[in-house]
Write a protein that holds these residues in place. Structure first.
Motif, PDB file in Angstrom:
ATOM      1  N   UNK C 125       0.817  -1.213   0.000  1.00  0.00           N
ATOM      2  CA  UNK C 125       0.000   0.000   0.000  1.00  0.00           C
ATOM      3  C   UNK C 125       0.849   1.261   0.000  1.00  0.00           C
ATOM      4  N   UNK C 126       0.197   2.339  -0.243  1.00  0.00           N
ATOM      5  CA  UNK C 126       0.891   3.607  -0.318  1.00  0.00           C
ATOM      6  C   UNK C 126       1.373   3.988   1.080  1.00  0.00           C
ATOM      7  N   UNK C 127       2.638   4.335   1.144  1.00  0.00           N
ATOM      8  CA  UNK C 127       3.163   4.718   2.435  1.00  0.00           C
ATOM      9  C   UNK C 127       2.965   6.214   2.626  1.00  0.00           C
ATOM     10  N   UNK C 128       2.417   6.557   3.728  1.00  0.00           N
ATOM     11  CA  UNK C 128       2.247   7.982   3.960  1.00  0.00           C
ATOM     12  C   UNK C 128       2.661   8.292   5.395  1.00  0.00           C
ATOM     13  N   UNK C 129       2.847   9.564   5.625  1.00  0.00           N
ATOM     14  CA  UNK C 129       3.295   9.982   6.942  1.00  0.00           C
ATOM     15  C   UNK C 129       2.097  10.535   7.705  1.00  0.00           C
TER      16      UNK C 129
END
Lengths: 388, 385, 248, 434, 257
Positions: C125-129
């Motif tokens: 999945x998209x890694x986000x902060x």
């Protein structure tokens, strides 16, 4: 015209050098491992290409040949990456921080690879498979059953000897059967023939000169590889892990990055790139057990001159060394200097070096001279790490 | 205290003298055996093999000097080996030919090239056998060490230099007969044909004292203050520098000496194999030299000699019986020595001995500790467990 | 003041980290001598002592960077003495080392994403902060594309803490987070740490020299010459102890 | 002997015994040389011969095919009853592509194994390396590969082509049919250098012109500078005379084609490319280019067909034969005939004398005769590579060409010849009237 | 005013934008025993590196006995009279204790005198005396790798002295030592201070108290303050650096000490 031709030829010579050196630069630059088996990984890539071509010929007939190279590239990459992975897991990982030992170990491995492609047949293959099955299977079982360093070490040694013995016996027994299918070498010591697909034979005529498709293909492939490597290292998650581990191994471990997996992957990547290089050079020459040896010293020079762990440095160094070798070796320097009266002695000097052998001598002298004032290469690693 | 130490010093000196004496006796006995017993026991062919391997053992001593003691792994000793061989072979060539050696006429060379001229003289050739490789090694070493190029970079550069010399010798047909190299067998020197069994016996007998002389030289170099400094350079070059020594000079000298030793080995090998050609400068051969020392045990001298003999006899035997197996075997030898037996056979025996005496194993590290990042090392050890 | 008494008391409660009888050598030098220490769940424990007494070594042993010759380390009741640092990180030990150890030639954003490595399972999945990070350390938001090595010391420190938080650790190990940082930023960092403890309930093991930060902790351990020489609640931390173990 | 060959016919047995007897007598009367050799293999019921080629290393690629050919010949001879009734026992040694190793193994074969003769070598360098060994021990080597000439040793029989049996006819043919301007390229070692020396003199004498000459390191695959130079110097219709060896050939032809220089522009005449090499490089790169040999696989005669079939039956359908292999095959038979004529295989003087004039009427290439100058008279053929990778024979001499080891185009050897059957002439003598 | 043995003027060392030393001005008299303290990363080791030629200063200069050290090689500086001990003991593990000292003691450090020269009797006496001083007489013939950590520290100090330098630079000599070992090193340094100028970098305060006369505190690559132990202890800036508290809040601190 002459200039264009020189530039093109210089670049095409350099691109071969660069594609061959790329994997080495990664393994040496990021891991500090001197991989003398790199040339043999190139060779494996070439043999993988040959195998793919033969497969296409067998299944699709001659008509299938035009596309084989497209499939050969990933196959070559995967095969050599797997062999690289095996080498890293079985030997190299015990030798990190001992670069000179990696040098000797990889040389030993390269000798084995060279003889392997000469004498590999089904019986040898089965022998090796038996060994792997017994040894690694046994290892897995032992790991579960046994505790305690001492007993495990002893058991490992016994296991190693036992599986080696069984494997050798298997191989010898198989080798004595009359079934030629088992004992017929896959490649034998002879060179094998890889023919470029039709669309890569010939070239683009420009004026009196023709840019060979094969060369253009290699230049394009090199660019793709460099860009892909750059992308992988800069943009992908594993690339980020690799960069993190090379810049700060212990902190990376503390962040939860599996450093051992990263090592293995980096080594496999570098080896895989050698495989692609091997695939590329089948377009230029023949494929034999010794072709790797032609590249090993040159590629190391590229890495040393470029500066360790620096992709841009590797590119610049490959361009510089390749172009220089070409210009000196083809007598272009001498040709350029001759019209100027005053420079005639210099032109004579370059004429003396205008053969491939002597060009190498000259380029090496230049490299030594270069290292006199840039001992760490074009782009030295910065900061405190540069010291010892 | 002064009384005590002076007694200690005297005792130590006596002990040292005693071991030295024992060693001397052992060496003389072995030498006599080699010179008198072996020719009687072995056929001419076997004796010739032994003679050549002893010549290679001389080279191994040189390698041990720079690698085992000084920590510099040279992959280019084939250069010095070949230079020594060429120096002697050039003299022998000039001895046969009334005018020019045969091959010159083949390439239409009518006048003896200038650098051949001095090789008419036998003393010059003998000196050149040692001096030419020494000077080349010294010059190369100076340029490299001056820039603090060491460790693997040094190894890679020596390998590149090897390739360059190989190309040069291969390419210069008109000057030194290119790939074919120079033959020595049919020449007469001091009334003896080099290739005759009599001639070969002479060279065999000559090899033994030269091996011993080389051994003595290496012993001398590695035992005194100089030798201790070499070890210090290997273990911690930076410390040596801060102690006020200039490492470049020492490394250059020892590299030059090692080159000269390789030259002597090369010359003796050449007359006993009958030919010197650029093949002696192939990459594989120079790396093989290293494995002799590694198998025998680094920094032991004797280990280098034994390693050269054992590996080469193994090679002769295996490549006779199972030519296919030889490369597998050699490759496995490299892997084995590096992973399981890093101290070589002799080092292993020694460490086992020490283990029994002191209850713990003595770790001899022959690499400069500076090449390793201690923290990384520790983390590795940690993760491997 | 009897530190062994405190240690045994701590062991009986629910401890996040339990170190017992730890001995660590650095080469041949004996750095840690029979160290016992415990971090109760949800508490903040501070380790004090002068430079060179072995505090950092102790933390490194806890996160797995240094092997121990003897003794055990248990994390959340599970022995971790023999497992590698990356496995410990994935179990939930977040580490903010001395000197920050920001990966220098990697962007701030990537440094933060590296923090995600410790939280298992979130691989795909998209890694986000997460936004909380920027609420805690607003300065990082504008720096995302800068190289980690180009930040100032204070910014690096904030980045290092944020990076450790990305992995959602259960235990945060902080080594001198205020060392060499301007006083104004020290305040910010302290406030952030306090807030982290309040909002996440994470346990903290802290090495610190700044006294008033030390006083924020629940318990302290004082070290000298590689051993624990005093311990107790920070409320009981006396001037005498400070003078003996901290002052010049 | 009797027990060993129980399966053979009585007549054969008798003949064999007779041979053995004569060997014994020869031994008792013989000179020291004979005793030395005979004491070794005379006792057994076999004759040991050495086979000395590179089984490993760079040259293994080529040399192992010679081992195959020699072993096939030995097998056939043994099946037909052996030499002088004795079975031939080949002892194979590996020269490992390393010249000193060749010398070492040669000594071993002679001294340890006491072989009756040695078949071996490929490169000139390896031959030069073993030459002193054979000369000092007065032994016998059979050498099967075309070479640069300028050598005539009493201890070597050369069954490959001398330059005047390959290079000179090739140059003549190109000069007459393809073009006057020549560019000479070669690997950097003795054969190409010497060959090109000869070619240059020859062209000068016959009105051709050399526009360039270049060498690259043996095994090098970076040929771009070479192609650049050729393009710059050689006008259309010029001829490339190629003495490259080994891996360089593949690189050269692949890249030549890539540069758009086909046989229509620059036809290449190669001296080291035979059927096996064409297959390894790929026929599509070589189609239309030339090679000169004494033998091609496509030679049309029943004996050749028989040989090729036998070879394929032994080693596999996909195997090819070529000129060096044919020479290697021939030389075993030449030795056999010589030994039989001498009546004793172990007396090397006798075998040597008996060899002069020995003729194989039905060698695969046709008629082959061993001359007193230790070289063989052979046919010379020019072939052009076909689509299937075999050669179309475009020209062949009507009769065998006499070998000239000392080349007439090299000033230093002009007018010299070699004759070992005449003790006054020997290795090198001035031919009267020149 | 006595002669200066070491002086630095605006010494600055720049690593990749990071100023490890920042306009450092420092001076030390002949015969002085100076202790340099400072928090981690204050630039202590870089300071030594810059003096001994391991790194070249970006700006400013270091003067040894009035001579500029810029451009000199490490061994040149060492021969000139500056000896350096490293943080972790760096002795030659494969040589015996005596051999270690002998190498350092050698007066003629060029190649040929090392090769042909033998240790002179005065050198042998020096070595014997040093063995006594560092209390390793009993272990003189043992290979250095068999020594304990503390013994190695003493040996390295001994090697330093054997060089007979004018100035000794000693980096963290008691890290990882036991109390007794620390005390013996302190004794050793005090004894040596009789005849040498010594600069010690250390942060073990017990130890510093034992030996210190004059203390320099480094902070962020520059000198924060200088003075006697007493003065330094009470300097508010030092307290802030070490304790992280403005001194007024801990006014009572000094009175307790």
């Amino acid at each position: 015209m002459l200039l264009l031709q020189s530039v093109f030829n210089g670049i095409s010579v350099s691109s071969v050098l660069l594609i061959a050196a790329l994997g080495l630069a990664i393994i040496f630059g990021l891991m500090g491992v001197i991989n003398l088996a790199h040339g043999e990984f190139i060779m494996l890539g070439a043999y993988a290409t040959f195998a793919v071509q033969s497969g296409f010929k067998a299944v699709l007939g001659e008509s299938g040949l035009s596309l084989y190279i497209i499939f050969a590239l990933p196959v070559a990459f995967i095969v050599t990456a797997l062999v690289g992975l095996a080498l890293e897991r079985s030997v190299i990982r015990f030798l990190y921080g001992r670069p000179l030992d990696t040098l000797l170990a990889t040389w030993g491995f390269s000798l084995i690879l060279r003889q392997f492609v000469r004498s590999v047949d089904w019986s040898l293959f089965i022998g090796i498979a038996v060994f792997c099955l017994l040894f690694f299977g046994g290892l897995a079982i032992l790991r579960r059953r046994l505790d305690g360093q001492q007993t495990r070490k002893g058991a490992n040694t016994i296991l190693l000897l036992l599986s080696l013995g069984i494997a050798i016996v298997t191989r010898v027994l198989l080798g004595q059967t009359d079934a030629t299918a088992l004992t017929k070498p896959w490649f034998s010591a002879r060179n094998v023939d890889v023919t470029a697909p039709n669309w890569l034979q010939g070239g683009v005529p420009i004026g009196s000169f023709q840019f060979p498709f094969a060369r253009l293909f290699i230049i394009a492939l090199t660019i793709v590889c460099v860009v892909a490597t750059y992308w992988f290292l800069q943009r992908s998650r594993w690339g980020l892990r690799i960069r993190a581990v090379t810049q700060n191994r212990s902190m990376s471990a503390c962040l939860g990055i599996p450093t051992r997996k990263v090592d293995a992957l980096t080594f496999a990547l570098g080896s895989g790139l050698a495989g692609i290089a091997g695939c590329a050079i089948t377009l230029l020459g023949s494929v034999g057990p010794n072709i790797g040896q032609n590249y090993i010293v040159d590629t190391f020079m590229v890495v040393v001159v470029g500066g360790v762990g620096n992709l841009v440095g590797t590119i610049v160094a490959a361009l510089a060394i390749g172009t220089l070798t070409y210009l000196i070796g083809s007598g272009m320097f001498a040709l350029l200097l001759t019209p100027v009266e005053a420079l005639n002695p210099l032109a004579d000097f370059f004429t003396f070096f205008a053969t491939t052998s002597m060009a190498k001598v000259m380029v090496f002298a230049l490299i030594i001279a270069f290292l006199q004032f840039r001992p760490s290469g074009i782009f030295p690693p910065k900061g405190r790490t540069a010291e010892s | 205290m002064t009384a005590e130490t002076s007694i200690g010093t005297v005792g130590r000196k006596r002990q040292r003298r005693q071991t030295l004496l024992m060693e001397g006796v052992a060496v003389v006995v072995i030498a006599l055996l080699l010179i008198f017993a072996m020719p009687a026991l072995l056929s001419g062919f076997r004796l010739n093999l032994l003679g050549r391997f002893l010549a290679l053992a001389i080279v191994a001593l040189g390698i041990d000097l720079i690698w085992g003691y000084t920590g510099l792994l040279s992959l280019g000793h084939g250069i010095f080996f070949a230079l020594g061989g060429y120096a002697l072979a050039m003299h022998l060539q000039l001895r046969t030919a009334e005018g020019l050696p045969d091959f010159f006429t083949l390439y239409g060379v009518e006048e003896l090239p200038w650098f051949w001229q001095p090789f008419h003289s036998f003393p010059f050739a003998v000196v050149a056998v040692i001096l030419v490789p020494s000077l080349v090694a010294g010059l190369f070493g100076y340029l490299v060490f001056r820039n603090r190029i060491r460790g693997v970079y040094f190894s890679i550069l020596t390998q590149a230099a090897l390739l360059v010399f190989f190309n040069f010798f291969n390419g210069q047909q008109e000057l030194i007969n290119g790939t074919n190299g120079l033959k020595t067998d049919t020449t007469e020197i001091f009334g003896v044909t080099v290739g005759s069994s009599q001639g070969q016996l002479v060279f065999y007998v000559l090899t033994v004292p030269l091996l011993i002389a080389t051994y003595a030289l290496c012993r001398w170099l590695t035992s005194g203050r100089f030798g201790r400094l070499l070890i210090a350079l290997r273990d911690d070059e930076s410390r040596v520098r801060f102690s006020g020594y200039n490492p470049t000079a020492f490394k250059t000298l020892v590299f030059a000496v090692s080159g000269g030793i390789a030259g002597v080995g090369g010359a003796l090998y050449t007359v006993q194999s009958g030919i010197i050609s650029p093949a002696a400068m192939e990459i594989a051969f120079s790396i093989e030299m290293v494995i002799w020392v590694a198998v025998g045990g680094r920094a032991t001298l004797i280990g280098g000699i034994l390693g050269a003999l054992v590996v080469n006899f193994a090679k002769t035997f295996l490549s006779d019986q199972y030519p296919e197996v030889w490369l597998f075997f050699l490759g496995a030898l490299f892997l084995l020595v590096v992973t399981i037996l890093p101290e070589g056979v002799l080092g292993w025996l020694r460490s086992q001995g020490v283990k029994q005496m002191l209850g713990k194993s003595k770790k001899v590290s022959t690499y400069s500790s500076l090449e390793q990042n201690p923290e990384e090392e520790r983390e590795r050890e940690n993760t491997e467990n | 003041m009897n530190h062994s008494a405190v240690a045994s008391k701590a062991a009986s409660t629910n401890s996040m980290l339990q170190v017992s009888g730890l001995n660590v050598y650095y080469g041949e030098s004996h750095i840690l001598r029979n160290v016992d220490l415990s971090v109760p769940e949800g508490e903040m424990v501070c380790l004090i002592g002068r430079n060179g007494v072995g505090k950092t070594t102790l933390l490194k042993a806890v996160v797995g960077l240094l092997p121990s010759q003897s003794g055990t380390i248990a994390f959340a009741g599970k022995p971790v003495t023999d497992i590698s640092p990356d496995a410990r990180a994935r179990l939930g030990i977040g580490y903010v080392p001395q000197g920050r150890e920001i990966i220098p030639r990697v962007t701030v954003k990537e440094n933060l994403l590296l923090g995600l490595e410790a939280s298992q399972g979130s691989g795909k999945g998209k890694q986000s902060i997460p936004e909380e990070i920027f609420t805690l350390f607003p300065v990082l938001k504008s720096m995302l594309s800068r190289m980690g090595g180009d930040l100032s010391g204070g910014q690096q420190q904030q980045l290092a803490i944020a990076r450790a938080l990305m992995g959602r650790p259960q235990l945060l190990v902080l080594d001198e987070p205020t060392e060499g940082i301007q006083p104004s930023i020290v305040m910010e960092i302290e406030a952030a740490i306090r807030r982290i403890i309040e909002t996440t309930g994470v346990s903290v093991l802290l090495v610190e020299q700044h006294l008033h930060f030390v006083r924020q902790a629940d318990q302290y351990y004082a070290m000298q010459k590689g051993g624990i020489v005093a311990s107790g609640s920070t409320s009981e931390l006396s001037q005498e102890v400070i003078q003996r173990f901290l002052a010049v | 002997m009797l027990y060993g060959s129980a399966g053979l016919g009585t007549s054969l047995l008798l003949k064999a015994c007779a041979g053995n007897e004569s060997a014994n007598t020869a031994q008792s009367q013989g000179n020291s040389q004979t005793q030395q050799a005979a004491s070794s293999s005379g006792s057994g019921d076999t004759i040991k011969v050495g086979i000395l080629h590179s089984l490993t290393g760079t040259m293994a690629i080529s040399e192992t095919t010679l081992v195959d050919a020699e072993k096939l010949a030995i097998k056939q001879i043994n099946e037909a009853g052996g030499v002088l009734g004795k079975q031939i026992e080949p002892i194979v040694e590996d020269g490992a592509s390393d010249w000193p190793t060749f010398a070492e193994k040669a000594s071993k074969l002679i001294e340890q194994n006491n072989v009756a003769t040695v078949f071996g070598c490929w490169t000139s360098a390896s031959r030069k390396a073993v030459l002193p060994v054979f000369e000092s021990k007065n032994h016998m080597l059979w050498y099967p590969v075309q070479y640069e000439g300028q050598e005539c040793s009493k201890n070597v029989f050369y069954t490959g082509a001398a330059p005047n049996q390959q290079i000179q006819p090739a140059v003549n043919w190109m000069l007459e049919n393809e073009g006057k301007q020549f560019y000479l390229i070669g690997s950097d070692y003795v054969f190409p250098r010497t060959a090109n020396t000869i070619v240059k003199q020859q062209l000068q004498a016959k009105g051709g012109e050399v526009v360039g000459e270049d060498y690259i390191p043996l095994g090098s695959t970076e040929v771009t500078p070479l192609i650049t130079k050729i393009r710059a110097a050689l006008p259309n219709g010029g001829v490339i005379f190629n003495t490259l060896n080994g891996d360089s050939n593949a690189a050269f032809f692949k890249q030549l084609q890539g540069a758009g220089l086909g046989p229509d522009k620059y036809p290449v005449m190669s001296s080291s490319i035979a059927e096996v090499e064409v297959k390894q490089i790929g026929a599509e790169y070589l189609q239309g280019h030339y090679a000169a040999w004494n033998y091609f696989m496509t030679v049309d005669n029943p004996k050749n067909q028989q040989w090729v079939d036998a070879f394929k039956a032994e080693y596999g359908e996909d195997r090819l034969t070529n000129d060096p292999m044919e020479s290697a095959y021939n030389m075993v038979y030449l030795w056999k005939q010589s030994a039989e004529k001498a009546g004793i295989a172990e007396n090397l003087e006798k075998v040597r004398s008996a060899a002069y004039g020995q003729t194989l009427q039905k060698a695969p290439q046709g008629k082959v005769t061993m001359n007193p100058n230790h070289h063989a008279s052979q046919l010379v053929r020019i072939g052009r590579v076909r689509e299937d990778g075999l050669f179309e024979i475009v020209n062949a001499t009507d009769s065998t060409v006499e070998p000239e080891p000392w080349n007439e185009f090299v000033p230093a050897t002009q007018g010299y010849a070699c004759n070992w059957s005449d003790s006054n002439k020997g290795e090198k003598y001035k031919v009267k009237g020149t | 005013m006595s002669e200066k043995i070491l002086e630095t003027k605006n010494l600055t060392v720049n690593f990749d934008g990071f100023k490890a030393l920042n306009q450092l001005n420092f001076s030390m008299d002949v015969g002085e025993l100076r202790v340099v303290i400072g928090a981690n990363g204050a630039g202590k080791t870089t300071f030594l590196d810059a003096i001994t030629g391991k790194v070249q200063p970006t700006q400013g200069k270091a003067l040894f006995q009035g001579k500029d050290l810029r451009g000199l090689s490490e061994h040149g500086i060492a021969l000139g009279g500056i000896g350096r001990k490293f943080q972790t003991p760096r002795v030659y593990l494969n040589l015996t204790v005596r051999e270690n000292l002998d190498l350092a003691c050698n007066r003629h450090k060029n190649v040929f005198s090392t090769l042909f020269g033998r240790s002179s009797s005065s050198e042998r006496r020096t070595v014997a005396g040093l063995l006594e001083t560092i209390d390793l007489v009993a272990k003189a013939e043992l290979s250095a790798e068999l020594l304990s950590h503390g013994e190695k520290q003493r040996l390295e100090i001994g090697m330093l002295v054997a060089q007979s330098p004018e100035l000794l630079l000693v980096d963290e000599p008691v890290a990882g030592l036991t109390d007794e070992e620390t005390a013996s090193v302190a004794e050793l340094l005090l004894a040596l201070a009789e005849s040498h100028s010594i600069m010690v970098i250390e942060h073990d305060m017990e130890f510093v108290r034992q030996i210190a006369r004059q203390v320099t505190v480094l902070h962020e690559g520059a000198v924060l303050c200088e003075g006697s132990m007493e003065e330094v202890q009470n300097d508010p800036r030092v307290i802030e650096v070490y304790l992280g508290e403005p001194p007024e809040r801990d006014r009572e601190l000094p009175s307790v000490g």
